[in-house]
Design an enzyme around this catalytic site. Sequence first.
Site, PDB file in Angstrom:
ATOM      1  N   LYS A 177      67.946  20.097  20.399  1.00  0.00           N
ATOM      2  CA  LYS A 177      66.856  19.282  19.850  1.00  0.00           C
ATOM      3  C   LYS A 177      67.441  18.041  19.180  1.00  0.00           C
ATOM      4  O   LYS A 177      68.486  18.121  18.522  1.00  0.00           O
ATOM      5  CB  LYS A 177      66.052  20.126  18.851  1.00  0.00           C
ATOM      6  CG  LYS A 177      64.786  19.439  18.344  1.00  0.00           C
ATOM      7  CD  LYS A 177      63.988  20.364  17.435  1.00  0.00           C
ATOM      8  CE  LYS A 177      62.703  19.740  16.936  1.00  0.00           C
ATOM      9  NZ  LYS A 177      61.934  20.640  16.056  1.00  0.00           N
ATOM     10  N   SER A 179      57.095  21.195  17.158  1.00  0.00           N
ATOM     11  CA  SER A 179      57.750  19.957  17.510  1.00  0.00           C
ATOM     12  C   SER A 179      58.901  20.112  18.506  1.00  0.00           C
ATOM     13  O   SER A 179      59.317  19.125  19.092  1.00  0.00           O
ATOM     14  CB  SER A 179      58.281  19.299  16.241  1.00  0.00           C
ATOM     15  OG  SER A 179      59.274  20.106  15.633  1.00  0.00           O
ATOM     16  N   SER A 208      57.704  25.268  14.701  1.00  0.00           N
ATOM     17  CA  SER A 208      58.169  24.385  15.778  1.00  0.00           C
ATOM     18  C   SER A 208      59.101  24.994  16.820  1.00  0.00           C
ATOM     19  O   SER A 208      59.378  24.355  17.832  1.00  0.00           O
ATOM     20  CB  SER A 208      58.842  23.158  15.191  1.00  0.00           C
ATOM     21  OG  SER A 208      57.858  22.266  14.748  1.00  0.00           O
TER      22      SER A 208
END
Length: 454
Positions: free
Chosen positions: A59, A134, A158
């Site tokens: 990420k 996210s 997330s």
Amino acid sequence: LSVSELVDESFKRIKEVDSQLNAFITLDEEGARAKAEELDNLSNTDETGLLFGLPVGIKDNISTRGVKTTCASKILANFVPVYNATVVDKLNEAQAVMVGKMNMDEFAMGSSNENSAFRAVRNPWNTDHVPGGSSGGSAASVAAGEVYFALGSDTGGSIRQPAAFCGVVGLKPTYGRVSRFGLVAYASSLDQIGPITKNVEDAAYVLQVIAGYDQHDSTSANVDVPDYPSALTGDVSGLKIAVPKEYIGEGIHPEVREKVLEALKVLESLGATWEEVSLPHSDYVIPAYYIIASSEASSNLARYDGVRYGVRADQADNLLEMYKETRSQGFGAEVKRRIMLGTYSLSSGYYDAYYKKAQQVRTLIKQDFEQLFEKYDVIIGPTTPTTAWKIGEKIDDPLTMYVEDILTCPVNLAGVPAISVPCGFDQKGLPVGLQIIGKAFDEATILRVAHAYE
Ligand code: GLN
């Protein structure tokens, strides 16, 4: 199969599908191929890494030395860190191969991945739908087979929510279990890094590699790390499950509820028992979470001033103008909204009514969980109230997006671990996620239950 061939496969797949999915922000093809070659040249006795040769996506809020780390924000569009996050060093030691950095909501704020400053990620099961957020890029890339596994971060859901929306496994460890050193802070008291994988066994291996005390993170916990893969015994007989009525009642889509009840039947058939219980402060989870997360974010994001990191506005006459211009141009709408909310909650005259009150509510929510764990081994419910919604459906009304986090945020407020594991599909063919919540530092049990069910 050589590592270079594995890495080739990964890039081939990325070239096939990523123009539709937008799961990546940065590809590191050169770095990945060099690493693959290095691993291929090792003698057999040196191929000892637990994740030897596996292509991984990281990420883009996790610091990678020499590789851009943008947090999907214009303000960090050119930021190249000079150091690795601890988890990245650990993946390197385990001989995994990073192929690139994954798209996300800007600074991890969002539940749909539409808040990326670069482009929205799409759900591989149906590209008209969101992948969740996210960590949407991480989940979509694993679901689409672009990478073998990915790392995400979870502040209020997330990792678990995008995993549920994309039909993969996502684990949020106990707060303090995995080092946050090198994770760009959103809400420091809630953030945790964790794995997104195709199955539970892979999650156990990745957690094994990234968990553990780190002297670089003062909130990292000095607690022994058990052997997670060996916890996957398949045995859940005698397991006591609590199912909060708030998690299967009003507000939960009937198709989601049905899949969760079916999953509970499977666990029953394996010798577990479940009872309906209550988490009485559930109604206060969303306001408490969004006040605390925004407050911490407003403080953490003060460092993006155009001086120390990333992009600087160039048409400013003095220092204050420069701050103002840099932040006005650099941050997206949702990030600005959180900074304003958080600054307001922390300001004198409002602090007691908002921030302090939210912290008190957080304690009550934590106690709700502690009480249940005196009697039960795990808490089970859906990961999300609905399956993935359509791109654009909720973007104009932030509150309707915030309430979607009702089942994941309490876990972060309580600091306990939870895993989302696929439990079927709705009538549209979109995946449903089952959430298994465990006691603090008892990731072994939720992995065992998820694995037995899977
Ligand atoms: N959707 C939540 C938020 O926007 C959670 C995000 C996260 O876990 N990083 O704050």
